[in-house]
Motif scaffolding. Structure first.
Motif, mmCIF file in Angstrom:
data_model
loop_
_atom_site.group_PDB
_atom_site.id
_atom_site.type_symbol
_atom_site.label_atom_id
_atom_site.label_comp_id
_atom_site.label_asym_id
_atom_site.label_seq_id
_atom_site.Cartn_x
_atom_site.Cartn_y
_atom_site.Cartn_z
ATOM 1 N N LEU A 182 0.830 -1.202 0.000
ATOM 2 C CA LEU A 182 0.000 0.000 0.000
ATOM 3 C C LEU A 182 0.867 1.255 0.000
ATOM 4 O O LEU A 182 0.586 2.236 -0.699
ATOM 5 C CB LEU A 182 -0.913 -0.001 1.227
ATOM 6 N N ALA A 183 1.933 1.208 0.785
ATOM 7 C CA ALA A 183 2.810 2.373 0.920
ATOM 8 C C ALA A 183 3.845 2.477 -0.197
ATOM 9 O O ALA A 183 4.492 3.515 -0.339
ATOM 10 C CB ALA A 183 3.532 2.306 2.265
ATOM 11 N N LEU A 184 3.994 1.416 -0.992
ATOM 12 C CA LEU A 184 5.089 1.334 -1.960
ATOM 13 C C LEU A 184 6.404 1.646 -1.233
ATOM 14 O O LEU A 184 7.209 2.471 -1.649
ATOM 15 C CB LEU A 184 4.855 2.310 -3.117
ATOM 16 N N SER A 185 6.573 0.934 -0.115
ATOM 17 C CA SER A 185 7.648 1.252 0.827
ATOM 18 C C SER A 185 9.045 1.192 0.225
ATOM 19 O O SER A 185 9.915 2.001 0.552
ATOM 20 C CB SER A 185 7.580 0.296 2.030
ATOM 21 N N LYS A 186 9.286 0.238 -0.664
ATOM 22 C CA LYS A 186 10.634 0.101 -1.224
ATOM 23 C C LYS A 186 11.057 1.357 -1.977
ATOM 24 O O LYS A 186 12.241 1.695 -2.020
ATOM 25 C CB LYS A 186 10.693 -1.122 -2.141
ATOM 26 N N GLU A 228 5.499 6.275 -13.490
ATOM 27 C CA GLU A 228 6.455 6.401 -12.393
ATOM 28 C C GLU A 228 7.617 5.430 -12.597
ATOM 29 O O GLU A 228 7.489 4.415 -13.274
ATOM 30 C CB GLU A 228 5.768 6.088 -11.058
ATOM 31 N N ASN A 229 8.725 5.763 -11.970
ATOM 32 C CA ASN A 229 9.903 4.896 -12.044
ATOM 33 C C ASN A 229 9.780 3.804 -10.979
ATOM 34 O O ASN A 229 10.522 3.783 -9.991
ATOM 35 C CB ASN A 229 11.177 5.725 -11.845
ATOM 36 N N LEU A 230 8.832 2.907 -11.195
ATOM 37 C CA LEU A 230 8.560 1.821 -10.257
ATOM 38 C C LEU A 230 8.697 0.487 -10.963
ATOM 39 O O LEU A 230 8.526 0.390 -12.185
ATOM 40 C CB LEU A 230 7.141 1.951 -9.692
ATOM 41 N N THR A 231 8.964 -0.554 -10.187
ATOM 42 C CA THR A 231 9.087 -1.885 -10.775
ATOM 43 C C THR A 231 7.700 -2.404 -11.170
ATOM 44 O O THR A 231 6.679 -1.996 -10.602
ATOM 45 C CB THR A 231 9.724 -2.867 -9.790
ATOM 46 N N SER A 232 7.677 -3.305 -12.119
ATOM 47 C CA SER A 232 6.409 -3.908 -12.537
ATOM 48 C C SER A 232 5.774 -4.687 -11.393
ATOM 49 O O SER A 232 4.542 -4.756 -11.281
ATOM 50 C CB SER A 232 6.634 -4.828 -13.739
ATOM 51 N N THR A 233 6.601 -5.228 -10.503
ATOM 52 C CA THR A 233 6.087 -5.961 -9.340
ATOM 53 C C THR A 233 5.332 -5.033 -8.404
ATOM 54 O O THR A 233 4.291 -5.398 -7.844
ATOM 55 C CB THR A 233 7.242 -6.630 -8.572
ATOM 56 N N ALA A 234 5.845 -3.815 -8.226
ATOM 57 C CA ALA A 234 5.190 -2.849 -7.347
ATOM 58 C C ALA A 234 3.896 -2.323 -7.946
ATOM 59 O O ALA A 234 2.909 -2.088 -7.235
ATOM 60 C CB ALA A 234 6.144 -1.695 -7.050
ATOM 61 N N ILE A 235 3.877 -2.160 -9.266
ATOM 62 C CA ILE A 235 2.714 -1.572 -9.932
ATOM 63 C C ILE A 235 1.600 -2.581 -10.127
ATOM 64 O O ILE A 235 0.406 -2.232 -10.054
ATOM 65 C CB ILE A 235 3.139 -0.986 -11.296
ATOM 66 N N ALA A 236 1.944 -3.829 -10.362
ATOM 67 C CA ALA A 236 0.957 -4.846 -10.744
ATOM 68 C C ALA A 236 -0.257 -4.925 -9.830
ATOM 69 O O ALA A 236 -1.406 -4.964 -10.325
ATOM 70 C CB ALA A 236 1.644 -6.206 -10.838
ATOM 71 N N PRO A 237 -0.099 -4.960 -8.495
ATOM 72 C CA PRO A 237 -1.293 -5.061 -7.638
ATOM 73 C C PRO A 237 -2.245 -3.881 -7.809
ATOM 74 O O PRO A 237 -3.463 -4.039 -7.744
ATOM 75 C CB PRO A 237 -0.713 -5.089 -6.222
ATOM 76 N N TRP A 238 -1.688 -2.695 -8.042
ATOM 77 C CA TRP A 238 -2.513 -1.500 -8.198
ATOM 78 C C TRP A 238 -3.301 -1.530 -9.500
ATOM 79 O O TRP A 238 -4.466 -1.122 -9.546
ATOM 80 C CB TRP A 238 -1.641 -0.250 -8.135
ATOM 81 N N LEU A 239 -2.667 -2.012 -10.556
ATOM 82 C CA LEU A 239 -3.379 -2.109 -11.829
ATOM 83 C C LEU A 239 -4.497 -3.138 -11.740
ATOM 84 O O LEU A 239 -5.568 -2.949 -12.329
ATOM 85 C CB LEU A 239 -2.395 -2.476 -12.945
#
Length: 295
Positions: free
Chosen positions: A208-212, A232-243
């Motif tokens: 939820l926080a995208l803590s990394k 955003e400059n985020l990993t696909s792993t971080a973005i996937a749950p939100w999508l």
């Protein structure tokens, strides 16, 4: 003006006229000023589109078959949010009786045919500016009222039971699709969603926080604003749950208590959104207040 506006931010003009030629001319004139436009061919369709679109201004022909502009304006004023509508009546009639009838029906202003296009442009611009200023004032008053009520009730031992209602009011004022209050270890504490939107309760606190990516910002007490997750400059792993949850824009504010991160207040949208400073400041005020209330 057109150069300063984008399709998503430009004011929306609803043109209600049974004359297709005049509708086309009005549409062309409004687009030339940088506005978005929608059309309705009669009063009944105009009422339906007003409810659906909530335009910034309505250009309403007074003389239409079936339902004239005066009747349409009267009924529009009775719709939800209709009391705040900006309506510019367009009519051939310039006698005092007709002017009085237009204002009695609820018109904000009027202009006569044949239309002087320069006058129309100035009148629409002035009315939209006035409408936007009034809307900002109403929003500010609504925020102040909510904050005053929250502060008044914060000393009550049962106030935690009203937090969900407070979140729902914040969601409505910000016009966001979801708002979440979460604490480390307990994941999501409270959540308010628009109908049929997937819940974020499946996410861990770190997801939820995208803590990394943003832990340093939270530790500094700063909000994280994301206008479009996919940019955003985020990993696909971080973005996937939100999508998967159909979220595109996020604004997350840390809750600090006793010099520790006590939780997060997060608002979320299904479409990209630019978060302005006023929104970030308002959400931060409530995050600070919730940090004091929560045990």
């Amino acid at each position: 003006m057109a150069d300063l506006l984008t399709p998503s931010t430009a004011p929306l003009v609803l043109i209600v006229d049974d004359d297709s030629s005049l509708r086309s001319l009005l549409k062309l004139a409004m687009k030339g000023e940088g506005y978005r436009t929608e059309e309705a061919v009669n009063g009944q369709e105009g009422l339906h589109k007003y409810q659906q679109l909530q335009p910034d201004i309505v250009l309403l022909d007074a003389m239409m078959p079936e339902m004239d502009g005066f009747t349409c304006c009267q009924q529009l004023r009775q719709l939800p949010q209709g009391e705040n509508a900006t309506v510019l009546m367009i009519t051939f009639l310039d006698d005092q009786e007709s002017v009085d009838q237009a204002f009695a029906a609820g018109a904000t202003d009027y202009i006569t045919k044949p239309i002087h296009w320069g006058v129309l442009s100035q009148r629409v611009r002035r009315l939209i500016q006035t409408q936007q200023a009034q809307m900002q004032l109403r929003q500010q008053q609504a925020w102040e009222n909510l904050l005053a009520t929250t502060l008044k009730n914060s000393n009550q031992s049962s106030f935690s039971l009203d937090l969900e209602a407070t979140l729902s009011q914040i969601q409505n004022l910000l016009n966001v699709d979801a708002i979440v209050l979460a604490c480390p270890g307990s994941q999501i504490l409270l959540e308010s969603l628009k109908p049929n939107l997937p819940s974020a309760k499946s996410l861990s606190f770190d997801e939820l926080a995208l803590s990394k990516a943003y832990s340093d910002k939270y530790q500094a007490g700063l909000a994280v604003s994301i206008s479009d997750l996919q940019k955003e400059n985020l990993t696909s792993t971080a973005i996937a749950p939100w999508l998967t949850l159909q979220r595109q824009a996020l604004l997350t504010v840390p809750l600090w208590k006793n010099q520790q991160l006590h939780g997060l207040l997060s608002v979320q949208c299904q479409s990209p959104r630019i978060w302005d400073d006023a929104t970030i400041q308002r959400l931060s005020i409530f995050a600070n207040l919730f940090a004091l209330i929560l045990k």
